[in-house]
Design an enzyme around this catalytic site. Structure first.
Site, short mmCIF file in Angstrom:
data_model
loop_
_atom_site.label_atom_id
_atom_site.label_comp_id
_atom_site.label_asym_id
_atom_site.label_seq_id
_atom_site.Cartn_x
_atom_site.Cartn_y
_atom_site.Cartn_z
CG HIS A 32 43.03 38.23 40.10
ND1 HIS A 32 42.98 39.59 39.89
CD2 HIS A 32 41.72 37.84 40.21
CE1 HIS A 32 41.72 39.99 39.89
NE2 HIS A 32 40.94 38.95 40.06
CE1 TYR A 39 39.13 42.75 40.53
CE2 TYR A 39 39.85 43.56 42.66
CZ TYR A 39 39.34 42.54 41.87
OH TYR A 39 39.04 41.33 42.43
P1 NAD Z 1 29.51 42.54 45.05
O1 NAD Z 1 28.63 41.36 45.01
O2 NAD Z 1 30.15 42.91 46.32
O3 NAD Z 1 28.70 43.76 44.43
C1 NAD Z 1 29.27 45.01 44.22
C2 NAD Z 1 28.23 45.96 43.66
O4 NAD Z 1 27.21 46.15 44.66
C3 NAD Z 1 28.79 47.35 43.36
O5 NAD Z 1 28.12 47.87 42.24
C4 NAD Z 1 28.42 48.14 44.61
O6 NAD Z 1 28.36 49.51 44.35
C5 NAD Z 1 27.07 47.55 44.95
N1 NAD Z 1 26.69 47.70 46.37
C6 NAD Z 1 27.44 47.53 47.48
N2 NAD Z 1 26.75 47.77 48.58
C7 NAD Z 1 25.49 48.12 48.18
C8 NAD Z 1 24.31 48.49 48.87
N3 NAD Z 1 24.26 48.55 50.19
N4 NAD Z 1 23.21 48.79 48.14
C9 NAD Z 1 23.23 48.71 46.78
N5 NAD Z 1 24.33 48.36 46.07
C10 NAD Z 1 25.44 48.07 46.76
O7 NAD Z 1 30.64 42.28 43.92
P2 NAD Z 1 32.20 42.57 43.83
O8 NAD Z 1 32.53 43.98 44.09
O9 NAD Z 1 32.62 41.97 42.54
O10 NAD Z 1 32.83 41.66 44.97
C11 NAD Z 1 33.36 42.18 46.15
C12 NAD Z 1 34.87 42.25 46.13
O11 NAD Z 1 35.42 40.93 46.19
C13 NAD Z 1 35.49 42.88 44.89
O12 NAD Z 1 35.46 44.29 44.97
C14 NAD Z 1 36.87 42.29 44.95
O13 NAD Z 1 37.65 42.97 45.90
C15 NAD Z 1 36.61 40.86 45.42
N6 NAD Z 1 36.43 39.90 44.31
C16 NAD Z 1 37.48 39.16 43.93
C17 NAD Z 1 37.36 38.27 42.87
C18 NAD Z 1 38.54 37.45 42.45
O14 NAD Z 1 39.57 37.49 43.10
N7 NAD Z 1 38.45 36.71 41.39
C19 NAD Z 1 36.15 38.16 42.19
C20 NAD Z 1 35.07 38.91 42.62
C21 NAD Z 1 35.22 39.78 43.68
#
Ligand code: NAD
Length: 319
Positions: free
Chosen positions: A124, A59
């Protein structure tokens, strides 16, 4: 105000908050975030009862780990009261699941995070590697790190759900402690549901990530790199608009929908501001105290019906 409850994560003995902090936005993955705001967001999350934080060296090309590491220096919790997961095998310059690289990678992550151990280390996005290498080489290397106390638990992450079964069917039970699935338990896609009985039978902890479909289920919309097909992006726009007209914020609705599933120990949502942390914790507490009004779900479900579980390709063709 009531606080967030803690839930068992598979057989790890870890008790995680149902709402967890996804730190990919701290790597500027969803737009630039000021370091002070990022650190304040982590501290606010800890203060409000979130005890699980997820990052990766991928990231922002290690930026997320660095910023989280800075935040952890002054987090208002003792080390045994918060849980950190990071990952290995995926880097900005590509994938490398070799024993040598992942072993070195964990040392690098420990340094960036200012930690002496990482609670959960995850391979990952394994669909981009050879699943047999993950089984025969990567996991055994991580087991060695577990033996020497650098990591406590081991997990695997990825988008296509069948990769989890492939690996879990081929390793001794108890080798893999957790599975992180993303974009498969949210308003538009609930494909993870079908795999839950199998995951439970294997005793692995279930981490659901991306309840907002990586930004699709937000009023601000997804980042330009979002891989969703146009039909799905259009349906999300329609759903955002519908919720707005009904006076509801789609992000709150989407998060509450994901948090309702009792088989999922924890849901990781990416957050980049103190305000988002507050909003999301409030939404989570409403669900836990059954004060949320999810009456609108049926109508939103109708909008998503034509694209239900529509996803996108990820990884090697053979996986
Ligand atoms: P998400 O679906 O959580 O969306 C994140 C987005 O939503 C960001 O732009 C954030 O600012 C916004 N957001 C959060 N709360 C909000 C609110 N209340 N109102 C409006 N917008 C809001 O997507 P993500 O961040 O990709 O997924 C969550 C976490 O999961 C990642 O940060 C990561 O740690 C993990 N993840 C891991 C993998 C993997 O291992 N392959 C893949 C995806 C995500």
């Amino acid at each position: 105000m009531s606080s967030l409850g803690l839930y068992e994560l598979g057989h790890t003995g870890l008790r995680v908050s149902k709402l967890a902090f996804g730190a990919s936005p701290l790597g500027n993955v969803f737009g630039n975030v000021k370091e002070e705001e990022a650190i304040a967001s982590v501290h606010e999350a800890a203060r409000l009862g979130i005890n699980f934080f997820d990052t990766s060296p991928y990231y922002g090309g290690t930026l997320s780990e660095q910023v989280l590491g800075k935040a952890l220096k002054t987090i208002p919790l003792p080390r045994d009261k918060y849980i950190i997961s990071s990952k290995c095998g995926r880097y900005v310059d590509g994938f490398d699941f070799s024993a040598e690289r992942v072993t070195k990678s964990v040392d690098e992550s420990l340094e960036r995070l200012n930690l002496s151990y990482i609670d959960i280390i995850q391979c990952h996005d394994i669909e981009f590697g050879s699943l047999d290498q993950i089984i025969q080489e990567t996991i055994p290397a991580l087991m060695k790190l577990k033996e020497v106390g650098k990591v406590r638990f081991i997990g695997i992450t990825g988008l296509p759900l069948k990769i989890f079964k492939y690996v879990l069917d081929r390793v001794p039970e108890g080798t893999i402690d957790v599975v992180l699935s993303y974009c498969h338990y949210c308003l538009n896609d609930t494909a993870l549901e079908d795999l839950i009985p199998y995951l439970k039978s294997k005793g692995v902890g279930i981490i659901n990530a991306s309840p907002l479909s990586m930004g699709l289920l937000t009023e601000a919309g997804p980042p330009s790199w979002h891989p969703a097909p146009i039909a799905l992006q259009s349906a999300c726009l329609e759903a955002v608009d519908y919720c707005k007209r009904k006076g509801r914020n789609i992000s709150e609705l989407a998060l509450q929908f994901a948090l309702q599933n009792e088989d999922i120990s924890t849901t990781l949502i990416g957050m980049n501001s103190v305000e988002q942390v507050k909003e999301n914790v409030k939404a989570a507490i409403e669900v836990e105290s059954q004060q949320s009004d999810l009456g609108i779900l049926e109508e939103v479900g109708k909008i998503f019906q034509p694209v239900k579980n529509l996803t996108w390709p990820s990884g090697r063709a053979e996986n």
